[in-house]
Enzyme design. Structure first.
Site, PDB file in Angstrom:
ATOM      1  N   TYR A   1       4.086   5.730  15.262  1.00  0.00           N
ATOM      2  CA  TYR A   1       2.735   5.185  15.191  1.00  0.00           C
ATOM      3  C   TYR A   1       1.685   5.977  15.365  1.00  0.00           C
ATOM      4  O   TYR A   1       0.736   6.279  14.587  1.00  0.00           O
ATOM      5  CB  TYR A   1       2.640   3.757  15.922  1.00  0.00           C
ATOM      6  CG  TYR A   1       1.489   3.065  15.824  1.00  0.00           C
ATOM      7  CD1 TYR A   1       1.334   2.309  14.695  1.00  0.00           C
ATOM      8  CD2 TYR A   1       0.613   3.058  16.757  1.00  0.00           C
ATOM      9  CE1 TYR A   1       0.089   1.297  14.627  1.00  0.00           C
ATOM     10  CE2 TYR A   1      -0.493   2.252  16.717  1.00  0.00           C
ATOM     11  CZ  TYR A   1      -0.757   1.379  15.676  1.00  0.00           C
ATOM     12  OH  TYR A   1      -1.771   0.721  15.500  1.00  0.00           O
TER      13      TYR A   1
ATOM     14  N   VAL B   1       0.832  -1.259   0.036  1.00  0.00           N
ATOM     15  CA  VAL B   1       0.054   0.106   0.047  1.00  0.00           C
ATOM     16  C   VAL B   1       0.662   1.273  -0.057  1.00  0.00           C
ATOM     17  O   VAL B   1       0.569   2.357  -0.395  1.00  0.00           O
ATOM     18  CB  VAL B   1      -0.990   0.086   1.250  1.00  0.00           C
ATOM     19  CG1 VAL B   1      -2.056  -1.071   1.160  1.00  0.00           C
ATOM     20  CG2 VAL B   1      -0.170   0.147   2.547  1.00  0.00           C
TER      21      VAL B   1
ATOM     22  N   ASN C   1      -7.030  -0.929   6.306  1.00  0.00           N
ATOM     23  CA  ASN C   1      -6.619  -1.582   7.608  1.00  0.00           C
ATOM     24  C   ASN C   1      -5.049  -1.784   7.752  1.00  0.00           C
ATOM     25  O   ASN C   1      -4.547  -2.265   8.808  1.00  0.00           O
ATOM     26  CB  ASN C   1      -7.264  -2.969   7.413  1.00  0.00           C
ATOM     27  CG  ASN C   1      -6.730  -3.900   8.463  1.00  0.00           C
ATOM     28  OD1 ASN C   1      -7.159  -3.945   9.867  1.00  0.00           O
ATOM     29  ND2 ASN C   1      -5.854  -5.118   8.150  1.00  0.00           N
TER      30      ASN C   1
ATOM     31  N   ALA D   1       1.729   9.366  15.428  1.00  0.00           N
ATOM     32  CA  ALA D   1       1.647  10.270  14.319  1.00  0.00           C
ATOM     33  C   ALA D   1       0.902   9.970  13.213  1.00  0.00           C
ATOM     34  O   ALA D   1       0.077  10.652  12.537  1.00  0.00           O
ATOM     35  CB  ALA D   1       3.025  10.913  13.995  1.00  0.00           C
TER      36      ALA D   1
ATOM     37  N   LYS E   1      -1.408   7.577  13.045  1.00  0.00           N
ATOM     38  CA  LYS E   1      -2.859   7.316  13.298  1.00  0.00           C
ATOM     39  C   LYS E   1      -3.671   8.791  13.422  1.00  0.00           C
ATOM     40  O   LYS E   1      -4.645   8.729  13.131  1.00  0.00           O
ATOM     41  CB  LYS E   1      -2.856   6.421  14.387  1.00  0.00           C
ATOM     42  CG  LYS E   1      -2.264   5.047  14.263  1.00  0.00           C
ATOM     43  CD  LYS E   1      -3.023   4.391  13.140  1.00  0.00           C
ATOM     44  CE  LYS E   1      -2.606   2.926  12.873  1.00  0.00           C
ATOM     45  NZ  LYS E   1      -3.465   2.238  11.777  1.00  0.00           N
TER      46      LYS E   1
ATOM     47  N   ILE F   1      -6.073  -4.979  21.139  1.00  0.00           N
ATOM     48  CA  ILE F   1      -6.913  -5.933  20.558  1.00  0.00           C
ATOM     49  C   ILE F   1      -6.021  -7.192  20.274  1.00  0.00           C
ATOM     50  O   ILE F   1      -4.726  -6.876  20.050  1.00  0.00           O
ATOM     51  CB  ILE F   1      -7.355  -5.640  19.094  1.00  0.00           C
ATOM     52  CG1 ILE F   1      -8.265  -4.242  19.228  1.00  0.00           C
ATOM     53  CG2 ILE F   1      -8.339  -6.772  18.564  1.00  0.00           C
ATOM     54  CD1 ILE F   1      -9.561  -4.460  20.042  1.00  0.00           C
TER      55      ILE F   1
HETATM   56  N1  LIG Z   1      -3.962  -5.012  17.445  1.00  0.00           N
HETATM   57  C1  LIG Z   1      -4.492  -3.762  18.031  1.00  0.00           C
HETATM   58  O1  LIG Z   1      -4.329  -3.723  19.070  1.00  0.00           O
HETATM   59  C2  LIG Z   1      -4.491  -2.610  17.115  1.00  0.00           C
HETATM   60  C3  LIG Z   1      -4.976  -1.365  18.086  1.00  0.00           C
HETATM   61  C4  LIG Z   1      -5.168  -0.115  17.200  1.00  0.00           C
HETATM   62  C5  LIG Z   1      -5.026  -0.087  16.054  1.00  0.00           C
HETATM   63  N2  LIG Z   1      -4.674  -1.357  15.227  1.00  0.00           N
HETATM   64  C6  LIG Z   1      -4.609  -1.154  13.692  1.00  0.00           C
HETATM   65  O2  LIG Z   1      -5.626  -2.363  13.314  1.00  0.00           O
HETATM   66  C7  LIG Z   1      -4.910  -2.462  11.829  1.00  0.00           C
HETATM   67  C8  LIG Z   1      -4.631  -4.058  11.692  1.00  0.00           C
HETATM   68  O3  LIG Z   1      -3.769  -4.462  12.708  1.00  0.00           O
HETATM   69  P1  LIG Z   1      -3.626  -5.981  13.124  1.00  0.00           P
HETATM   70  O4  LIG Z   1      -3.513  -5.819  14.831  1.00  0.00           O
HETATM   71  O5  LIG Z   1      -4.708  -7.059  12.790  1.00  0.00           O
HETATM   72  O6  LIG Z   1      -2.173  -6.351  12.830  1.00  0.00           O
HETATM   73  P2  LIG Z   1      -1.741  -7.533  11.798  1.00  0.00           P
HETATM   74  O7  LIG Z   1      -0.444  -7.373  12.007  1.00  0.00           O
HETATM   75  O8  LIG Z   1      -2.230  -8.884  11.905  1.00  0.00           O
HETATM   76  O9  LIG Z   1      -2.386  -6.880  10.372  1.00  0.00           O
HETATM   77  C9  LIG Z   1      -1.553  -6.038   9.501  1.00  0.00           C
HETATM   78  C10 LIG Z   1      -1.980  -6.327   8.245  1.00  0.00           C
HETATM   79  O10 LIG Z   1      -1.327  -5.391   7.190  1.00  0.00           O
HETATM   80  C11 LIG Z   1      -0.381  -5.903   6.538  1.00  0.00           C
HETATM   81  N3  LIG Z   1       0.370  -5.058   5.811  1.00  0.00           N
HETATM   82  C12 LIG Z   1       1.770  -4.443   6.451  1.00  0.00           C
HETATM   83  N4  LIG Z   1       2.143  -3.864   5.737  1.00  0.00           N
HETATM   84  C13 LIG Z   1       1.543  -3.746   4.464  1.00  0.00           C
HETATM   85  C14 LIG Z   1       1.893  -2.987   3.344  1.00  0.00           C
HETATM   86  N5  LIG Z   1       3.057  -2.216   3.211  1.00  0.00           N
HETATM   87  N6  LIG Z   1       1.116  -3.137   2.415  1.00  0.00           N
HETATM   88  C15 LIG Z   1      -0.140  -3.889   2.176  1.00  0.00           C
HETATM   89  N7  LIG Z   1      -0.460  -4.699   3.490  1.00  0.00           N
HETATM   90  C16 LIG Z   1       0.504  -4.707   4.503  1.00  0.00           C
HETATM   91  C17 LIG Z   1       0.140  -7.157   7.083  1.00  0.00           C
HETATM   92  O11 LIG Z   1       0.514  -8.215   5.874  1.00  0.00           O
HETATM   93  C18 LIG Z   1      -0.953  -7.649   7.828  1.00  0.00           C
HETATM   94  O12 LIG Z   1      -1.729  -8.487   7.173  1.00  0.00           O
HETATM   95  C19 LIG Z   1      -3.542  -1.908  11.730  1.00  0.00           C
HETATM   96  O13 LIG Z   1      -3.708  -0.601  10.947  1.00  0.00           O
HETATM   97  C20 LIG Z   1      -3.192  -1.450  13.326  1.00  0.00           C
HETATM   98  O14 LIG Z   1      -2.367  -0.212  13.407  1.00  0.00           O
HETATM   99  C21 LIG Z   1      -4.487  -2.358  15.811  1.00  0.00           C
END
Ligand SMILES: NC(=O)c1ccc[n+]([C@@H]2O[C@H](COP(=O)([O-])OP(=O)(O)OC[C@H]3O[C@@H](n4cnc5c(N)ncnc54)[C@H](O)[C@@H]3O)[C@@H](O)[C@H]2O)c1
Length: 246
Positions: free
Chosen positions: A154, A63, A89, A156, A158, A187
């Site tokens: 991170y 992305v 995402n 910044a 978000k 999560i």
């Molecule tokens: N898990 C948490 O506690 C939490 C909290 C707040 C926000 N988030 C946000 O939720 C989203 C999903 O996170 P998650 O916890 O499921 O983590 P995760 O690592 O399981 O998922 C992240 C996904 O993004 C993909 N990815 C990473 N870099 C990429 C790129 N350059 N191009 C395309 N795909 C890419 C990864 O392959 C993975 O499938 C993220 O944006 C994260 O910042 C997660």
């Protein structure tokens, strides 16, 4: 809506993104999942989605690379002819205190999380404008609202997603495109599995509901924001955090 609805989820093969792909497929959406690695590795996810009697395609790309996002969006349009819901995402963390944070680690987190959100959205919006219908839902974080020591990059990225969301909600409201951000707290996914039990326990102390969230807690909100039940909600940042940040 008469036509079949289509949802495009970036980083949709694991964690929250996978849960969103499955949840929206149960709602009858045809699904396009972006993966950064070889789609051959994710045939099981594709099959799980298809088991809900909808179509599923995997589109490979990074992305943070604009040309990849241009090509991926074209692949989705070539297959389905429309994109009704975009879920931004894909995201990464590279945590460190500022004193130890390398410039590359600041830049790469901004590149994937914030620029990646811009790249995909920029390529999807023209189709949503043509359809006069769209839902853009981006994953922010409570850290983008409240800040967090060790996560300046991170947080910044978000916080940037939140400003991006509110601006687009103002630009696109008259085109019947709703733009919202979801701000999860902690999560249970690969992103938080790396935390030690000691850190997890101290985090739970800061959460009124005293537990980490599940991916379905986030996916259920995204299901609502993708549905007709949320048609008067735009420009909002909705927390899914057990009350951690109020
Ligand atoms: N898990 C948490 O506690 C939490 C909290 C707040 C926000 N988030 C946000 O939720 C989203 C999903 O996170 P998650 O916890 O499921 O983590 P995760 O690592 O399981 O998922 C992240 C996904 O993004 C993909 N990815 C990473 N870099 C990429 C790129 N350059 N191009 C395309 N795909 C890419 C990864 O392959 C993975 O499938 C993220 O944006 C994260 O910042 C997660």
């Amino acid at each position: 809506m008469d036509e079949k609805r289509v949802a495009f989820i970036t980083g949709g093969t694991s964690g929250i993104g996978k849960e969103v792909s499955l949840t929206l497929s149960r709602e009858g959406f045809d699904i396009a999942i972006n993966c950064i690695n070889d789609p051959k590795n994710y045939q099981d996810v594709k099959k799980e989605v298809e088991a809900n009697n909808v179509k599923c395609i995997l589109v490979q790309g990074d992305v943070s690379v604009y040309q990849d996002t241009e090509r991926m969006v074209k692949e989705v349009i070539d297959e389905y002819g429309r994109i009704d819901v975009l879920v931004n995402n894909a995201g990464i963390t590279k945590d460190n205190l500022l004193m130890r944070m390398k410039k590359e680690d600041f830049n790469s987190v901004i590149d994937v999380n914030l620029i990646g959100t811009f790249n995909v959205t920029k390529n999807v919006v023209p189709y949503m404008i043509k359809q006069r219908y769209g839902r853009i839902i981006s994953l922010a974080s409570v850290v983008g609202v409240a800040g967090n020591a060790g996560q300046a990059n991170y947080a910044a990225s978000k916080a940037g997603i939140i400003g991006f969301t509110k601006s687009l909600a103002k630009e696109l409201g008259s085109r019947n495109i709703l733009v919202n951000a979801v701000a999860p707290g902690y999560i249970k996914t690969a992103m938080t599995d790396v935390l030690s039990d000691k850190i997890k326990d101290s985090i739970k102390e800061q959460i009124p509901l005293r537990t980490l969230g599940e991916t379905k807690d986030v996916a259920n909100l995204i299901k609502f924001l993708s549905s007709e039940d949320s048609s008067y909600i735009t420009g909002q940042v909705i927390h899914v955090d057990g009350g951690m940040v109020m």
